[in-house]
Design a protein around this motif. Structure first.
Motif, PDB file in Angstrom:
ATOM      1  N   PRO A  17      19.483  10.399 -31.493  1.00 21.48           N
ATOM      2  CA  PRO A  17      18.132  10.179 -30.960  1.00 21.48           C
ATOM      3  C   PRO A  17      17.723   8.723 -31.140  1.00 21.48           C
ATOM      4  O   PRO A  17      18.055   8.096 -32.144  1.00 21.48           O
ATOM      5  N   GLN A  18      17.045   8.173 -30.150  1.00 20.93           N
ATOM      6  CA  GLN A  18      16.550   6.804 -30.200  1.00 20.93           C
ATOM      7  C   GLN A  18      15.039   6.870 -30.382  1.00 20.93           C
ATOM      8  O   GLN A  18      14.308   7.184 -29.448  1.00 20.93           O
ATOM      9  N   LYS A  19      14.571   6.592 -31.587  1.00 27.68           N
ATOM     10  CA  LYS A  19      13.158   6.761 -31.905  1.00 27.68           C
ATOM     11  C   LYS A  19      12.261   5.799 -31.139  1.00 27.68           C
ATOM     12  O   LYS A  19      11.174   6.160 -30.711  1.00 27.68           O
ATOM     13  N   ARG A  20      12.694   4.571 -30.946  1.00 27.88           N
ATOM     14  CA  ARG A  20      11.836   3.583 -30.290  1.00 27.88           C
ATOM     15  C   ARG A  20      11.627   3.853 -28.817  1.00 27.88           C
ATOM     16  O   ARG A  20      10.585   3.558 -28.259  1.00 27.88           O
ATOM     17  N   VAL A  24      17.598   9.955 -25.923  1.00 27.16           N
ATOM     18  CA  VAL A  24      18.782  10.381 -26.669  1.00 27.16           C
ATOM     19  C   VAL A  24      19.987   9.650 -26.093  1.00 27.16           C
ATOM     20  O   VAL A  24      20.221   9.677 -24.881  1.00 27.16           O
ATOM     21  N   TRP A  25      20.717   8.976 -26.932  1.00 29.63           N
ATOM     22  CA  TRP A  25      21.937   8.285 -26.561  1.00 29.63           C
ATOM     23  C   TRP A  25      23.089   9.269 -26.741  1.00 29.63           C
ATOM     24  O   TRP A  25      23.186   9.914 -27.784  1.00 29.63           O
ATOM     25  N   GLU A  41      19.356   9.623 -22.162  1.00 30.29           N
ATOM     26  CA  GLU A  41      18.529  10.679 -21.590  1.00 30.29           C
ATOM     27  C   GLU A  41      17.091  10.508 -22.071  1.00 30.29           C
ATOM     28  O   GLU A  41      16.847  10.393 -23.260  1.00 30.29           O
ATOM     29  N   HIS A  42      16.179  10.486 -21.104  1.00 27.17           N
ATOM     30  CA  HIS A  42      14.757  10.311 -21.396  1.00 27.17           C
ATOM     31  C   HIS A  42      14.001  11.594 -21.087  1.00 27.17           C
ATOM     32  O   HIS A  42      14.410  12.376 -20.236  1.00 27.17           O
ATOM     33  N   ILE A  43      12.879  11.757 -21.739  1.00 26.09           N
ATOM     34  CA  ILE A  43      12.026  12.912 -21.512  1.00 26.09           C
ATOM     35  C   ILE A  43      11.365  12.768 -20.147  1.00 26.09           C
ATOM     36  O   ILE A  43      10.845  11.707 -19.800  1.00 26.09           O
ATOM     37  N   ASP A  44      11.394  13.822 -19.364  1.00 24.88           N
ATOM     38  CA  ASP A  44      10.761  13.830 -18.056  1.00 24.88           C
ATOM     39  C   ASP A  44       9.309  14.286 -18.222  1.00 24.88           C
ATOM     40  O   ASP A  44       9.039  15.443 -18.529  1.00 24.88           O
TER      41      ASP A  44
END
Length: 135
Positions: A17-20, A24-25, A41-44
């Motif tokens: 997970p990429q917090k900034r 998610v990588w 992957e980014h939240i839609d």
């Protein structure tokens, strides 16, 4: 996810997970051709509805949020970079506090103001003046 080279099926080899960036990588491997590639992957958020004061509703737009924050940061040396980071912070705050599919424009504006207040008081004051936030 399908392979970007041969359209075959892939499996996840590594994930972080990429917090900034609220993403998610993932390292993926194709089961057919064996190539390894990376995906982010980014939240839609298109399913989140913003309800305006006149009860008019519209889909959430990261771009509109970014522009409203950027307008408040024009006095800074790097307003573009700052606005990108602050937009991600507001979205992260919104996701941790609100899980409902609808959010009022007032609540969203208050999230922005709170984040800007911690970052730059002048920007927060500018934002409050244009978004009907009581100080």
């Amino acid at each position: 996810m399908n392979c970007i080279y041969c359209a075959g099926d892939t499996s996840v080899v590594n994930s972080r997970p990429q917090k900034r960036t609220n993403s998610v990588w993932r390292r993926r491997e194709c089961k057919d051709c064996g190539v390894i590639f990376t995906s982010n992957e980014h939240i839609d958020l298109s399913g989140v509805i913003v309800v305006r004061n006149n009860r008019h509703s519209e889909p959430f737009s990261r771009d509109k949020l970014f522009i409203s924050i950027h307008d408040s940061l024009k006095h800074r040396k790097a307003p573009l970079t700052d606005a990108q980071a602050l937009t991600d912070t507001v979205i992260k705050h919104m996701l941790t506090v609100r899980i409902e599919p609808e959010v009022s424009v007032g609540i969203l504006s208050n999230y922005c103001h709170q984040v800007l207040e911690k970052f730059d008081r002048a920007a927060a004051s500018h934002y409050a003046a244009f978004h009907d936030i009581e100080l």
